[in-house]
Design a protein around this motif. Structure first.
Motif, PDB file in Angstrom:
ATOM      1  N   THR A 186       0.853  -1.189   0.000  1.00  0.00           N
ATOM      2  CA  THR A 186       0.000   0.000   0.000  1.00  0.00           C
ATOM      3  C   THR A 186       0.891   1.241   0.000  1.00  0.00           C
ATOM      4  O   THR A 186       1.930   1.259   0.648  1.00  0.00           O
ATOM      5  N   LEU A 187       0.491   2.263  -0.741  1.00  0.00           N
ATOM      6  CA  LEU A 187       1.201   3.535  -0.697  1.00  0.00           C
ATOM      7  C   LEU A 187       0.685   4.321   0.502  1.00  0.00           C
ATOM      8  O   LEU A 187      -0.510   4.610   0.595  1.00  0.00           O
ATOM      9  N   ILE A 188       1.580   4.629   1.434  1.00  0.00           N
ATOM     10  CA  ILE A 188       1.222   5.397   2.630  1.00  0.00           C
ATOM     11  C   ILE A 188       1.913   6.757   2.542  1.00  0.00           C
ATOM     12  O   ILE A 188       3.134   6.835   2.414  1.00  0.00           O
ATOM     13  N   ILE A 189       1.118   7.830   2.615  1.00  0.00           N
ATOM     14  CA  ILE A 189       1.672   9.177   2.624  1.00  0.00           C
ATOM     15  C   ILE A 189       1.490   9.727   4.029  1.00  0.00           C
ATOM     16  O   ILE A 189       0.362   9.936   4.489  1.00  0.00           O
ATOM     17  N   LEU A 190       2.592   9.936   4.710  1.00  0.00           N
ATOM     18  CA  LEU A 190       2.577  10.465   6.063  1.00  0.00           C
ATOM     19  C   LEU A 190       2.706  11.984   5.993  1.00  0.00           C
ATOM     20  O   LEU A 190       3.705  12.508   5.506  1.00  0.00           O
ATOM     21  N   VAL A 191       1.697  12.700   6.480  1.00  0.00           N
ATOM     22  CA  VAL A 191       1.710  14.159   6.505  1.00  0.00           C
ATOM     23  C   VAL A 191       1.779  14.569   7.967  1.00  0.00           C
ATOM     24  O   VAL A 191       0.812  14.395   8.718  1.00  0.00           O
ATOM     25  N   SER A 192       2.934  15.090   8.393  1.00  0.00           N
ATOM     26  CA  SER A 192       3.126  15.353   9.816  1.00  0.00           C
ATOM     27  C   SER A 192       4.275  16.331  10.042  1.00  0.00           C
ATOM     28  O   SER A 192       5.174  16.451   9.212  1.00  0.00           O
ATOM     29  N   ASP A 193       4.274  16.976  11.222  1.00  0.00           N
ATOM     30  CA  ASP A 193       5.437  17.765  11.610  1.00  0.00           C
ATOM     31  C   ASP A 193       6.553  16.852  12.119  1.00  0.00           C
ATOM     32  O   ASP A 193       7.693  17.270  12.250  1.00  0.00           O
ATOM     33  N   VAL A 242       7.052  10.501   3.039  1.00  0.00           N
ATOM     34  CA  VAL A 242       6.999  11.353   4.231  1.00  0.00           C
ATOM     35  C   VAL A 242       6.952  12.811   3.800  1.00  0.00           C
ATOM     36  O   VAL A 242       7.871  13.292   3.134  1.00  0.00           O
ATOM     37  N   TRP A 243       5.876  13.505   4.166  1.00  0.00           N
ATOM     38  CA  TRP A 243       5.764  14.933   3.939  1.00  0.00           C
ATOM     39  C   TRP A 243       5.894  15.613   5.296  1.00  0.00           C
ATOM     40  O   TRP A 243       4.986  15.557   6.121  1.00  0.00           O
ATOM     41  N   ASN A 244       7.020  16.245   5.521  1.00  0.00           N
ATOM     42  CA  ASN A 244       7.340  16.878   6.790  1.00  0.00           C
ATOM     43  C   ASN A 244       6.915  18.352   6.744  1.00  0.00           C
ATOM     44  O   ASN A 244       7.522  19.158   6.051  1.00  0.00           O
ATOM     45  N   LEU A 245       5.860  18.698   7.474  1.00  0.00           N
ATOM     46  CA  LEU A 245       5.282  20.041   7.436  1.00  0.00           C
ATOM     47  C   LEU A 245       5.978  20.993   8.401  1.00  0.00           C
ATOM     48  O   LEU A 245       6.210  20.648   9.561  1.00  0.00           O
ATOM     49  N   TRP A 246       6.292  22.196   7.907  1.00  0.00           N
ATOM     50  CA  TRP A 246       6.917  23.222   8.735  1.00  0.00           C
ATOM     51  C   TRP A 246       6.308  24.583   8.425  1.00  0.00           C
ATOM     52  O   TRP A 246       6.166  24.957   7.258  1.00  0.00           O
ATOM     53  N   ASP A 247       5.991  25.319   9.469  1.00  0.00           N
ATOM     54  CA  ASP A 247       5.625  26.721   9.338  1.00  0.00           C
ATOM     55  C   ASP A 247       6.923  27.503   9.160  1.00  0.00           C
ATOM     56  O   ASP A 247       7.949  27.134   9.740  1.00  0.00           O
ATOM     57  N   PRO A 248       6.934  28.582   8.366  1.00  0.00           N
ATOM     58  CA  PRO A 248       8.172  29.360   8.176  1.00  0.00           C
ATOM     59  C   PRO A 248       8.816  29.815   9.487  1.00  0.00           C
ATOM     60  O   PRO A 248      10.036  29.817   9.623  1.00  0.00           O
ATOM     61  N   ALA A 249       7.991  30.203  10.463  1.00  0.00           N
ATOM     62  CA  ALA A 249       8.541  30.636  11.756  1.00  0.00           C
ATOM     63  C   ALA A 249       9.248  29.486  12.465  1.00  0.00           C
ATOM     64  O   ALA A 249      10.209  29.699  13.206  1.00  0.00           O
ATOM     65  N   ASP A 299      10.591   8.161   0.344  1.00  0.00           N
ATOM     66  CA  ASP A 299      10.650   9.557  -0.074  1.00  0.00           C
ATOM     67  C   ASP A 299      10.473  10.474   1.125  1.00  0.00           C
ATOM     68  O   ASP A 299       9.588  10.242   1.969  1.00  0.00           O
ATOM     69  N   TYR A 300      11.292  11.525   1.199  1.00  0.00           N
ATOM     70  CA  TYR A 300      11.151  12.548   2.226  1.00  0.00           C
ATOM     71  C   TYR A 300      11.076  13.904   1.528  1.00  0.00           C
ATOM     72  O   TYR A 300      11.915  14.222   0.692  1.00  0.00           O
ATOM     73  N   ALA A 301      10.052  14.677   1.866  1.00  0.00           N
ATOM     74  CA  ALA A 301       9.923  16.022   1.307  1.00  0.00           C
ATOM     75  C   ALA A 301       9.519  16.983   2.406  1.00  0.00           C
ATOM     76  O   ALA A 301       8.637  16.683   3.223  1.00  0.00           O
ATOM     77  N   LEU A 302      10.188  18.128   2.445  1.00  0.00           N
ATOM     78  CA  LEU A 302       9.839  19.175   3.395  1.00  0.00           C
ATOM     79  C   LEU A 302       8.791  20.067   2.742  1.00  0.00           C
ATOM     80  O   LEU A 302       9.000  20.558   1.631  1.00  0.00           O
ATOM     81  N   LEU A 303       7.658  20.260   3.410  1.00  0.00           N
ATOM     82  CA  LEU A 303       6.615  21.145   2.900  1.00  0.00           C
ATOM     83  C   LEU A 303       6.536  22.383   3.793  1.00  0.00           C
ATOM     84  O   LEU A 303       6.213  22.283   4.976  1.00  0.00           O
ATOM     85  N   ASP A 304       6.869  23.512   3.218  1.00  0.00           N
ATOM     86  CA  ASP A 304       6.810  24.807   3.900  1.00  0.00           C
ATOM     87  C   ASP A 304       5.387  25.338   3.730  1.00  0.00           C
ATOM     88  O   ASP A 304       4.928  25.552   2.603  1.00  0.00           O
ATOM     89  N   THR A 305       4.674  25.557   4.839  1.00  0.00           N
ATOM     90  CA  THR A 305       3.262  25.928   4.750  1.00  0.00           C
ATOM     91  C   THR A 305       3.029  27.318   4.164  1.00  0.00           C
ATOM     92  O   THR A 305       1.890  27.674   3.870  1.00  0.00           O
TER      93      THR A 305
END
Length: 198
Positions: A71-78, A102-109, A162-168
């Motif tokens: 199964t393809l699992i997309i983890l969206v988390s800080d 893995v989508w690693n979520l970060w606020d710019p601050a 896969d690891y990707a940083l997502l800047d909100t």
């Protein structure tokens, strides 16, 4: 991000599910490609998060038992948890032959600590409050952030995850389009290497 990728998958007639979690999995929607599934997913995503701390290793262990292999699992988390716990959880999913993104979520601050003057910081998940001057903390803080991200990215690479940083602060459509294009190119390259080796 989760709602957008779920909508894209359902349009391609792929089954979509959802797992929300803190210490355990708090909500689990079984994968389906039913046309009403997207509304169900969005309704659950719109709910409020609880005050409990996150326990990635425990959640991944539970998820590994509940989701079929391949199964393809997309983890969206800080991913604000102990790095080793996160890696151990990812390792368990990979052992069960899950394809993990893995989508690693970060606020710019959070990335730059771009605040000024005395600031009241509220600790993650109920760990308390502290008054501090961001300027005096910035260099050490940003170094810790880089180290945290580097450890996660390196561990994901070793696990073929896969690891990707997502800047909100970035437009979601641009971030997702860029990521999906990069992933597609990487998969094509991997496929051509496999065929070339055969």
């Amino acid at each position: 991000a989760a709602a957008a990728i779920a909508n894209l998958a359902i349009q391609q007639h792929d089954a979509v599910g959802l797992a929300l979690f803190d210490e355990p999995i708090t909500q689990f929607i079984r994968p389906s490609n039913n046309t009403h599934q997207w509304k169900t997913v969005v309704r659950e995503l719109a709910g409020k998060t609880g005050p409990a701390k996150t326990s990635m290793e425990r959640v991944f262990a539970e998820l590994a038992e509940r989701v079929p292999t391949h199964t393809l699992i997309i983890l969206v988390s800080d991913l604000f948890d102990d790095v080793e716990a996160v890696v151990n959880g990812l390792r368990r999913l990979r052992f069960r032959r899950q394809d993990v993104i893995v989508w690693n979520l970060w606020d710019p601050a959070e990335l730059t600590l771009s605040l000024s003057g005395p600031t009241l910081f509220e600790g993650l998940e109920g760990t308390g409050r502290v008054m501090a001057d961001p300027g005096s903390l910035r260099a050490r803080y940003t170094e810790e952030v880089r180290r945290f991200q580097s450890r996660l990215k390196r561990a994901c690479g070793k696990l073929q995850t896969d690891y990707a940083l997502l800047d909100t602060s970035q437009p979601l459509d641009a971030a997702l389009t860029g990521y999906l294009a990069t992933r597609a190119a990487r998969l094509r390259q991997r496929s051509s290497r496999v065929m070339g080796a055969g």
